[in-house]
Scaffold this motif. Structure first.
Motif, PDB file in Angstrom:
ATOM      1  N   LEU A  26       0.858  -1.131  -0.086  1.00  0.00           N
ATOM      2  CA  LEU A  26      -0.137  -0.087  -0.179  1.00  0.00           C
ATOM      3  C   LEU A  26       1.024   1.329   0.091  1.00  0.00           C
ATOM      4  CD1 LEU A  26      -2.691  -0.918   2.693  1.00  0.00           C
ATOM      5  CD2 LEU A  26      -2.778  -1.225   0.304  1.00  0.00           C
ATOM      6  N   ASP A  27       0.557   2.167  -0.729  1.00  0.00           N
ATOM      7  CA  ASP A  27       0.978   3.706  -0.853  1.00  0.00           C
ATOM      8  C   ASP A  27       0.470   4.578   0.423  1.00  0.00           C
ATOM      9  OD1 ASP A  27       2.920   3.006  -2.744  1.00  0.00           O
ATOM     10  OD2 ASP A  27       1.563   3.598  -4.327  1.00  0.00           O
ATOM     11  N   TYR A  30       1.144   4.377   8.015  1.00  0.00           N
ATOM     12  CA  TYR A  30       0.022   4.292   9.266  1.00  0.00           C
ATOM     13  C   TYR A  30       0.599   4.479  10.423  1.00  0.00           C
ATOM     14  CZ  TYR A  30      -3.881   1.783  11.346  1.00  0.00           C
ATOM     15  OH  TYR A  30      -5.140   1.360  12.106  1.00  0.00           O
ATOM     16  N   SER A  37      -4.043   6.818   8.587  1.00  0.00           N
ATOM     17  CA  SER A  37      -3.275   6.557   7.346  1.00  0.00           C
ATOM     18  C   SER A  37      -2.736   7.865   6.764  1.00  0.00           C
ATOM     19  CB  SER A  37      -3.908   5.303   6.386  1.00  0.00           C
ATOM     20  OG  SER A  37      -4.774   5.942   5.847  1.00  0.00           O
ATOM     21  N   ASP A  59      -9.658  -2.608   8.445  1.00  0.00           N
ATOM     22  CA  ASP A  59      -8.524  -2.254   7.939  1.00  0.00           C
ATOM     23  C   ASP A  59      -7.175  -2.354   8.858  1.00  0.00           C
ATOM     24  OD1 ASP A  59      -9.383  -2.084   5.214  1.00  0.00           O
ATOM     25  OD2 ASP A  59     -10.010  -0.063   5.334  1.00  0.00           O
ATOM     26  N   TYR A  63      -3.919  -3.879   7.978  1.00  0.00           N
ATOM     27  CA  TYR A  63      -2.721  -2.963   8.090  1.00  0.00           C
ATOM     28  C   TYR A  63      -1.570  -3.541   9.226  1.00  0.00           C
ATOM     29  CZ  TYR A  63      -4.733   0.924   5.436  1.00  0.00           C
ATOM     30  OH  TYR A  63      -5.390   1.429   4.498  1.00  0.00           O
TER      31      TYR A  63
END
Length: 69
Positions: A26-27, A30, A37, A59, A63
């Motif tokens: 993922l870009d 976090y 995020s 999420d 994450y």
């Protein structure tokens, strides 16, 4: 920004000044403490307080399972 980039260890959340992690694939960076995020756009982390997005509980768990750095 690669997950192994030394810069990742230097970056901090603009709100609580704590460390950030990078979920694999993922870009985003976090902050698991605040469940925020921050996007990475064209390789540049967007670390303004207003750039943070609250993530859902699902999420958050995802994450944390895929975190690098």
């Amino acid at each position: 920004m690669n997950p192994d980039d030394a810069l990742l260890r230097l970056l901090a959340c603009p709100l609580d000044k704590g460390p950030l992690v990078r979920p694999a694939g993922l870009d985003v960076l976090y902050n698991p403490r605040l469940q925020l995020s921050y996007p990475i756009v064209d390789g540049i982390p967007q670390l303004l307080p207003a750039s943070g997005s609250k993530v859902s509980a699902d999420d958050h768990e995802r994450y944390l399972r895929t975190t690098t750095g």
